[in-house]
Design an enzyme around this catalytic site. Structure first.
Site, PDB file in Angstrom:
ATOM      1  N   HIS A  15       6.496  58.745  86.888  1.00  0.00           N
ATOM      2  CA  HIS A  15       7.929  58.981  86.661  1.00  0.00           C
ATOM      3  C   HIS A  15       8.184  59.624  85.284  1.00  0.00           C
ATOM      4  CE1 HIS A  15      12.165  57.433  87.953  1.00  0.00           C
ATOM      5  NE2 HIS A  15      12.251  58.583  87.305  1.00  0.00           N
ATOM      6  N   GLU A  57       8.136  51.505  93.086  1.00  0.00           N
ATOM      7  CA  GLU A  57       7.855  51.655  91.675  1.00  0.00           C
ATOM      8  C   GLU A  57       8.014  50.336  90.930  1.00  0.00           C
ATOM      9  OE1 GLU A  57       9.339  55.603  90.610  1.00  0.00           O
ATOM     10  OE2 GLU A  57       9.696  54.798  88.613  1.00  0.00           O
ATOM     11  N   ARG A  90      13.766  60.130  93.674  1.00  0.00           N
ATOM     12  CA  ARG A  90      13.574  58.678  93.683  1.00  0.00           C
ATOM     13  C   ARG A  90      12.597  58.333  94.795  1.00  0.00           C
ATOM     14  NH1 ARG A  90      15.175  58.602  89.315  1.00  0.00           N
ATOM     15  NH2 ARG A  90      16.909  57.455  88.385  1.00  0.00           N
TER      16      ARG A  90
HETATM   17  C1  DGY Z   1      16.832  60.043  85.891  1.00  0.00           C
HETATM   18  O1  DGY Z   1      17.461  60.424  84.914  1.00  0.00           O
HETATM   19  O2  DGY Z   1      17.382  59.585  86.895  1.00  0.00           O
HETATM   20  C2  DGY Z   1      15.364  60.165  85.795  1.00  0.00           C
HETATM   21  O3  DGY Z   1      14.702  59.717  86.909  1.00  0.00           O
HETATM   22  C3  DGY Z   1      14.879  59.476  84.543  1.00  0.00           C
HETATM   23  O4  DGY Z   1      13.780  60.148  84.131  1.00  0.00           O
END
Ligand code: DGY
Length: 321
Positions: free
Chosen positions: A287, A269, A240
């Site tokens: 992403h 983001e 993240r």
């Molecule tokens: C998640 O599943 O948390 C991913 O970032 C989505 O692609």
């Protein structure tokens, strides 16, 4: 809005949508693009279940708008940092996610970013497209060789981290890791050395982040952490964005302390840090960690099945505690 409906906040893949049509009537499906807040609140009114995406903020305001019938929020993601878990728990609303089905796709992408940054693939691609002429040179485009025993540091050896470890091991890297599984049997088979966070940042040639975003991990890769990294090392983030202070990362790159960074996720983001955008040593992706066709189907199907289970009076398959 249909009362007692299941709301899908953005249209999913064809396989997931056909399962949703089959298993979850009546269904309200919003568009491909993220709904604006007013539309989201309006369409949640009376919902018994919400299939949500990481682009939607699921919080008290949304729960109020939905009303008392809401039983589950099924996030189509492993991460649940877009959901106020405490508010859901307070109201007795179940939350589920999609762990397990995206490990391999995300680990593939982490490895791709490790190779793209260390072997300067994107930078070299940009060069050859713009160069009028070029000739092979023995000292040109030299980068860190992971397969020559570079140390890969995995922050958070969970499911995805372990899938990265399997790949890094196959590439001949030495692996160090943090996380509860770093001293387990699978880690031992991959010759993973368990270390603390400080030692990991100080000794790895490549640091790759695979921990969830929580109040403890937010901003964990800050200026001090970046300063502690080895001269000429690399940072990879497929977890993240807010794990990393991107301005501090831009400083570390501009000062030449870090040799490169590969980011699939971004601090603000969908905004992308302008200084990182200008850097040749940074590979930036929108992403796409889970964007394998099979994985995106599996994520959507799991979310749909989680809702179906709850509406049938059972526990979700993959609840978030
Ligand atoms: C998640 O599943 O948390 C991913 O970032 C989505 O692609």
């Amino acid at each position: 809005m249909t009362p007692s409906h299941v709301l899908v906040t953005r249209s999913l893949t064809a396989a997931a949508m056909s399962a949703a049509q089959r298993l979850l009537a009546p269904l309200v499906v919003l568009d491909d693009a993220p709904p604006d807040r007013a539309e989201l609140l309006r369409s949640a009114r009376g919902a018994v279940a919400i299939v949500s995406l990481l682009t939607e903020q699921i919080d008290d305001e949304l729960f109020d708008a939905a009303g008392g019938q809401l039983r589950i929020v099924a996030n189509v993601a492993a991460g649940v940092d877009n959901i106020d878990l405490e508010a859901a728990a307070r109201r007795g609303i179940l939350v589920s996610n999609t762990p397990g089905v995206l490990d391999e796709a995300t680990a593939d992408l982490a490895l791709a970013l490790i190779l793209a940054t260390t072997r300067r693939i994107v930078e070299a691609d940009r060069f050859i497209r713009s160069a009028e002429q070029w000739i092979w040179g023995p000292k040109d485009w030299v980068g860190l060789q992971v397969s020559a025993g570079a140390t890969v540091g995995i922050v958070g050896l969970g499911r995805i981290g372990m899938a990265v470890a399997r790949r890094a091991h196959a590439f001949g890297a030495r692996i160090i890791a943090t996380g509860s599984r770093s001293s387990g049997p699978e880690a031992a088979a991959l010759e993973v050395v368990p270390v603390g966070l400080d030692e990991l940042f100080e000794t790895a040639d490549v640091v790759t982040l695979h921990c969830p975003l929580t109040s403890e991990t937010r901003g964990m890769v800050d200026a001090a952490r970046l300063k502690s990294m080895r001269q000429g090392s690399y940072l990879i983030n497929t977890g993240r964005g807010p794990l990393v202070d991107e301005d501090a990362l831009a400083d570390a790159l501009e000062e030449g302390r870090l040799a490169g960074a590969g980011l699939d996720v971004h601090e603000n983001e969908p905004l992308v840090n302008e200084r990182l955008r200008r850097s040749d040593r940074v590979v930036l992706l929108p992403h796409i960690g889970s964007a394998g066709a099979a994985t995106r189907d599996a994520m959507g199907l799991l979310a749909v099945r989680n809702v179906a289970e709850v509406l049938a009076g059972r526990r979700p398959i993959t609840p978030v505690d």
